[in-house]
Design an enzyme around this catalytic site. Structure first.
Site, short mmCIF file in Angstrom:
data_model
loop_
_atom_site.label_atom_id
_atom_site.label_comp_id
_atom_site.label_asym_id
_atom_site.label_seq_id
_atom_site.Cartn_x
_atom_site.Cartn_y
_atom_site.Cartn_z
N HIS A 116 -29.26 73.05 89.80
CA HIS A 116 -30.44 73.30 90.27
C HIS A 116 -30.11 75.07 89.40
O HIS A 116 -29.83 75.78 88.96
CB HIS A 116 -30.29 74.23 92.03
CG HIS A 116 -30.55 72.78 93.07
ND1 HIS A 116 -31.76 72.75 93.90
CD2 HIS A 116 -29.08 72.56 93.35
CE1 HIS A 116 -31.18 71.85 94.36
NE2 HIS A 116 -30.13 71.40 94.40
N HIS A 145 -36.75 65.78 90.47
CA HIS A 145 -37.07 67.17 91.13
C HIS A 145 -34.86 67.86 90.45
O HIS A 145 -35.66 69.51 90.72
CB HIS A 145 -36.78 67.26 92.44
CG HIS A 145 -37.49 66.61 93.20
ND1 HIS A 145 -39.06 67.00 93.26
CD2 HIS A 145 -37.82 65.30 93.58
CE1 HIS A 145 -39.47 65.76 94.12
NE2 HIS A 145 -39.13 65.50 94.04
N THR A 197 -30.79 70.61 100.85
CA THR A 197 -32.39 71.81 100.63
C THR A 197 -33.18 71.46 100.09
O THR A 197 -34.53 71.85 99.98
CB THR A 197 -31.58 72.44 99.49
OG1 THR A 197 -31.28 71.59 98.46
CG2 THR A 197 -30.08 73.34 99.77
N HIS A 244 -24.34 71.29 92.99
CA HIS A 244 -24.11 70.71 93.77
C HIS A 244 -23.14 69.26 93.64
O HIS A 244 -23.65 68.41 92.80
CB HIS A 244 -26.00 70.57 95.00
CG HIS A 244 -25.98 71.53 95.29
ND1 HIS A 244 -27.08 71.60 95.73
CD2 HIS A 244 -25.50 72.54 95.49
CE1 HIS A 244 -27.50 72.85 96.19
NE2 HIS A 244 -26.72 73.86 95.89
N HIS A 304 -25.59 67.98 90.95
CA HIS A 304 -26.71 67.46 90.35
C HIS A 304 -26.70 69.01 90.49
O HIS A 304 -25.89 69.62 90.80
CB HIS A 304 -28.14 66.80 91.00
CG HIS A 304 -28.13 67.31 92.29
ND1 HIS A 304 -27.56 66.80 93.67
CD2 HIS A 304 -28.78 68.46 92.99
CE1 HIS A 304 -27.69 68.00 94.43
NE2 HIS A 304 -28.47 68.59 94.51
N GLU A 313 -29.35 78.13 94.12
CA GLU A 313 -30.45 78.09 95.75
C GLU A 313 -29.29 79.26 97.10
O GLU A 313 -30.43 79.71 97.35
CB GLU A 313 -30.23 76.90 96.38
CG GLU A 313 -30.42 75.83 95.59
CD GLU A 313 -31.75 74.72 96.40
OE1 GLU A 313 -30.70 73.28 96.99
OE2 GLU A 313 -32.24 74.23 96.10
#
Ligand code: 1SD
Ligand code: ZN
Length: 243
Positions: free
Chosen positions: A95, A67, A187, A118, A93, A105
């Site tokens: 996004h 992911h 999330t 994050h 990580h 996000e």
């Protein structure tokens, strides 16, 4: 079924709540931060970090969990100020969006930034991340937006090149005093409502090429557009450490 969640395709985010009840809860993340509605809270002291500038020779593990790309962090990294309790780092990580659109996000006044980092921590009063993640005060995530600036950012260049060593202190904004704070969730499934979120007001600058490189690095599903849309605030208030 479990473990088949994704951002697009057969079981997109709208369906997460069917398999993971918490994803339909009323304290979910991310959120849109409406700066006209945040509440100035002078007791929100600057975030203080320790252990973030380890020797570059320290090997860190970069993994693709299907992911996102995540970097495991040594437990010597910790948040020592800004939170009422002690939190220890686990992983960081990113996004990202895709070549056709931004991928942060959280959004601010409806604006979505190119990407968001994050840094995930757990409360040291619990024995492990897994134990902490089911408690309301279990986790702390530090989030910062990545934007395009005039030059290449050396800290991110190493992540982008899949190198396993990196100087962590440059991954977050220089100004750790100005931030938003609210109680939310993971999330991603299982979406446990156990995260005390900090979202920094100052962004981290990457060059245009680096943002494009990130988008292309994660291009091809399921890694691109790995962001969840803003969730309803319900009864929650978003605090700001500044006026
Ligand atoms: O999306 C991440 C997920 O990959 C996992 O890292 C989880 C807990 O470790 O955290 C979420 S998030 O809420 O930090 N996005
Ligand atoms: Zn995340």
């Amino acid at each position: 079924g479990h473990s088949h969640w994704s951002y697009e395709g057969k079981y997109p985010a709208d369906y997460w709540g069917q398999d993971y009840l918490d994803c339909a809860g009323n304290m979910q993340s991310p959120i849109n931060i409406d700066t006209a509605k945040t509440i100035f809270s002078p007791q929100l002291r600057p975030i203080q970090l320790s252990g973030y500038s380890l020797p570059a020779s320290d090997r860190l593990k970069l993994k693709n969990n299907g992911h996102t790309v995540l970097l495991e962090l040594p437990e010597s990294l910790a948040i020592t100020g800004g939170y009422a309790q002690q939190y220890r780092a686990v992983q960081l990580h990113l996004h990202w969006g895709s070549p056709s659109g931004p991928g942060s996000e959280h959004t601010v006044n409806g604006h979505r930034f190119p990407a968001e980092i994050h840094v995930v921590h757990y409360n040291t009063k619990y024995n492990s991340f897994n134990e902490a993640m089911v408690h309301p005060d279990g986790l702390a995530v530090l989030g910062a937006f990545l934007e395009v600036g005039p030059r290449e950012n050396p800290y991110y260049q190493e992540i982008l090149e899949h190198l396993s060593k990196i100087q962590r202190e440059g991954l977050l904004p220089a100004n750790l005093k100005l931030y938003f704070h609210y109680n939310g969730s993971l999330t991603t499934p299982p979406c446990f409502q156990s995260v005390k979120w900090t979202v920094f007001n100052q962004t981290v600058l990457l060059s245009h090429d680096q943002v494009r490189q990130g988008n292309e690095l994660l291009a091809g599903k399921p890694l691109q557009n790995n962001y969840r849309l803003a969730q309803a605030l319900h009864r929650r208030r978003v605090l700001a450490s500044f006026q």
